[in-house]
Design a protein around this motif. Structure first.
Motif, short mmCIF file in Angstrom:
data_model
loop_
_atom_site.label_atom_id
_atom_site.label_comp_id
_atom_site.label_asym_id
_atom_site.label_seq_id
_atom_site.Cartn_x
_atom_site.Cartn_y
_atom_site.Cartn_z
N LEU A 188 0.83 -1.21 0.00
CA LEU A 188 0.00 0.00 0.00
C LEU A 188 0.86 1.26 0.00
O LEU A 188 0.55 2.24 -0.70
CB LEU A 188 -0.94 -0.01 1.21
CG LEU A 188 -2.09 -1.01 1.15
CD1 LEU A 188 -2.81 -1.08 2.49
CD2 LEU A 188 -3.08 -0.63 0.04
N VAL B 101 -9.45 -3.27 -1.93
CA VAL B 101 -9.55 -1.87 -1.54
C VAL B 101 -10.49 -1.16 -2.50
O VAL B 101 -10.39 -1.34 -3.72
CB VAL B 101 -8.16 -1.18 -1.58
CG1 VAL B 101 -8.30 0.30 -1.24
CG2 VAL B 101 -7.21 -1.86 -0.61
N HIS C 89 -12.94 3.33 0.97
CA HIS C 89 -12.16 2.90 2.12
C HIS C 89 -11.14 3.96 2.54
O HIS C 89 -10.82 4.09 3.73
CB HIS C 89 -11.41 1.59 1.80
CG HIS C 89 -12.32 0.42 1.62
ND1 HIS C 89 -11.91 -0.77 1.05
CD2 HIS C 89 -13.63 0.23 1.93
CE1 HIS C 89 -12.91 -1.62 1.01
NE2 HIS C 89 -13.97 -1.03 1.53
N LEU C 90 -10.62 4.71 1.58
CA LEU C 90 -9.60 5.69 1.91
C LEU C 90 -10.16 6.89 2.66
O LEU C 90 -9.41 7.62 3.30
CB LEU C 90 -8.87 6.16 0.64
CG LEU C 90 -7.79 5.18 0.17
CD1 LEU C 90 -8.37 4.21 -0.84
CD2 LEU C 90 -6.59 5.89 -0.40
N HIS D 176 -10.38 5.12 6.25
CA HIS D 176 -9.09 4.66 6.77
C HIS D 176 -7.99 5.43 6.03
O HIS D 176 -7.54 5.01 4.97
CB HIS D 176 -8.94 3.16 6.58
CG HIS D 176 -10.13 2.37 7.02
ND1 HIS D 176 -10.46 2.19 8.35
CD2 HIS D 176 -11.11 1.75 6.31
CE1 HIS D 176 -11.56 1.47 8.44
NE2 HIS D 176 -11.98 1.20 7.22
N GLN D 177 -7.56 6.55 6.60
CA GLN D 177 -6.77 7.52 5.85
C GLN D 177 -5.27 7.35 5.98
O GLN D 177 -4.51 8.16 5.46
CB GLN D 177 -7.19 8.93 6.25
CG GLN D 177 -8.65 9.23 5.94
CD GLN D 177 -9.07 10.64 6.29
OE1 GLN D 177 -8.24 11.49 6.65
NE2 GLN D 177 -10.37 10.92 6.19
N GLU E 19 -4.01 1.96 8.90
CA GLU E 19 -5.44 1.69 9.07
C GLU E 19 -6.01 0.92 7.89
O GLU E 19 -6.81 0.00 8.06
CB GLU E 19 -6.19 3.02 9.23
CG GLU E 19 -5.86 3.78 10.51
CD GLU E 19 -6.53 5.15 10.54
OE1 GLU E 19 -7.22 5.49 9.55
OE2 GLU E 19 -6.35 5.88 11.53
N LEU E 20 -5.59 1.30 6.69
CA LEU E 20 -6.13 0.67 5.49
C LEU E 20 -5.69 -0.79 5.39
O LEU E 20 -6.47 -1.66 4.98
CB LEU E 20 -5.68 1.44 4.25
CG LEU E 20 -6.30 1.03 2.91
CD1 LEU E 20 -7.81 1.21 2.95
CD2 LEU E 20 -5.70 1.86 1.77
N CYS F 153 -8.55 -3.87 4.94
CA CYS F 153 -8.78 -4.54 3.66
C CYS F 153 -8.38 -6.01 3.73
O CYS F 153 -7.56 -6.42 4.55
CB CYS F 153 -8.02 -3.84 2.54
SG CYS F 153 -6.23 -3.96 2.65
#
Length: 469
Positions: free
Chosen positions: A371, A414, A418-419, A422-423, A427-428, A432
């Motif tokens: 990511l 993703v 989601h962004l 979960h920034q 977190e992302l 996912c």
């Protein structure tokens, strides 16, 4: 409309009065409805249902016939602009998985994609998304029911086939049996030529971007809009005062501006907020494409492109001890990008442009590593820490689509929304899941495309779906 296909809809619309002119091409030639239908039928014979077909013809008549042929064959259409650099066109054909290319002499993709029940493949912010046939039919149904454009109209359009509005500007006149009049691509910026066409062809409906509405409302030309009854302006809200100025100049003209947030949104006489795309000199642009191309220059460490006052400006961080002039950069970009994506200005980045949001925290596992690398690529950063905030680094809804599309292609489930929840990478990565491995001989576009991107496409197309509020 479940029992109606795109092919049947257009065949029915063009079957009445086969000798009537369907299209005046960008070279001034005309083609009647019967001949256009026959040409589409001829081209469709060698196309495979459920495949992606790239359409990249050099004339509007052939481009339109090829588009109809794709739908007659039950395939998905990828509209390309033959004026764009060949390397760019070939890359798009391969990335979209086009099994066949009509026009331009480009090679088909080595790994064709599957696109069942899909009318078109559209490129949005560096990601391909599918327009399901049912959504095309719903949109056309709204266009016809709106009665904004009818069979007796002569409709002027001047959009590139490669931009999102290009598809809808082409299908609307055909769907209602109107006379479609195309402006030659190399004359899009020629005010005298366009206004001359309006007068000579007795145009009744003009489709345009806000920048062209501004020019029509201005005082820099002495032409007449006597034949025009309707101006459909899409692609974002017009500049303040332009609608009123045009109405003062041509009291008989109705100006409808398109905006909105879903397919249900329609043309409205009041400019308003909504999802818009950057428009430069009448063309929709994707700044991330320019950023990616600039990053390929050996003297550029990173680049950020902004749209201001109808022009592109590139903000550059150079590679230490390497210099490059704006002239050299423009020449470099022209090898891969169309002219409307070439920045007019180049500026050096300041210290704050590369400033991180806090102390750098390196990725701690494979998902975070993946990511972080995707974020760095999309956001044009040398590195991204797992606690850095996506939006503080310059992210937005368009770049969220890019991140989601690339993450899904790499196997992470993703989606762009989601962004927003979960920034950070940390977190992302927790939120996912891993996608199951794709199976089958063909590559289904749904595997590599962020499904939520279609919602963004629909919002951008809200202006083109007809229906008067």
């Amino acid at each position: 409309m479940a029992d109606v296909s795109a092919d049947r809809l257009f065949t029915r619309a063009l079957s009445g009065a086969p000798d009537a002119v369907a299209l005046t091409g960008d070279d001034g030639r005309t083609i009647d409805r019967g001949t256009l239908t026959g040409r589409a039928e001829e081209l469709a014979r060698d196309l495979r249902p459920g495949s992606v077909v790239a359409v990249c013809c050099t004339t509007e008549i052939e481009q339109t016939a090829a588009m109809l042929a794709v739908w007659r064959a039950g395939a998905a259409c990828l509209l390309l602009d033959a004026r764009h650099p060949r390397t760019r066109l070939q890359a798009l054909v391969h990335e979209a998985g086009a099994a066949t290319v009509l026009g331009a002499g480009l090679a088909p993709a080595p790994h064709p994609a599957l696109a069942h029940d899909t009318a078109a493949v559209l490129r949005l912010a560096g990601t391909f998304v599918r327009l399901p046939e049912r959504d095309l039919l719903d949109g056309l149904d709204r266009m016809r029911d709106s009665d904004l454009v009818t069979a007796g109209d002569r409709v002027l359009r001047m959009s590139s086939p490669a931009i999102d509005a290009g598809l809808w500007e082409r299908v609307w006149p055909l769907a209602v049996g109107a006379h479609d009049v195309a402006v030659a691509p190399d004359r899009h910026a020629d005010l005298d030529h366009v206004t001359g066409l309006i007068e000579d062809r007795r145009i009744t409906v003009v489709q345009c971007e806000p920048s062209w509405l501004h020019r029509l409302a201005g005082q820099e030309w002495a032409g007449s809009l006597d034949s025009v009854r309707l101006v459909l302006c899409h692609g974002g809200p017009p500049r303040a005062g332009d609608v009123d100025r045009l109405r003062e100049r041509a009291p008989g003209v109705t100006v409808l501006t398109g905006h909105g947030t879903s397919l249900a949104d329609t043309y409205d006489e009041k400019p308003g907020p909504g999802a818009t795309r950057p428009v430069v000199r009448g063309f929709s642009v994707d700044p991330s494409e320019v950023e990616q191309a600039l990053a390929g220059h050996p003297a550029v460490a990173s680049a950020r492109v902004v749209v201001e006052a109808d022009r592109l400006t590139a903000v550059l961080t150079p590679v230490p001890e390497k210099e490059v002039s704006p002239r050299e950069l423009r020449a470099f970009l022209r090898r891969a990008l169309p002219e409307q994506l070439i920045p007019e200005a180049f500026a050096p980045a300041t210290a704050t442009d590369e400033q991180a949001t806090g102390p750098f925290v390196a990725p701690r596992d494979a998902d975070e590593e993946l990511l972080a690398s995707i974020w760095a690529e999309v956001l044009r950063r040398s590195r991204v820490g797992v606690t850095d905030n996506f939006f503080d680094l310059g992210g937005d809804s368009v770049r969220a689509i890019q991140v989601a599309g690339r993450a899904r292609a790499a196997g992470l489930d993703v989606r762009s929304e989601h962004l927003f929840a979960h920034q950070t990478v940390a977190e992302l990565a927790i939120a996912c899941d891993r996608l199951p491995a794709a199976r089958g001989d063909g590559r289904d576009l749904a595997v590599v495309v962020d499904g939520s991107a279609l919602d963004i496409v629909q919002r951008r197309f809200g202006a083109s779906f007809g229906g008067q509020a």
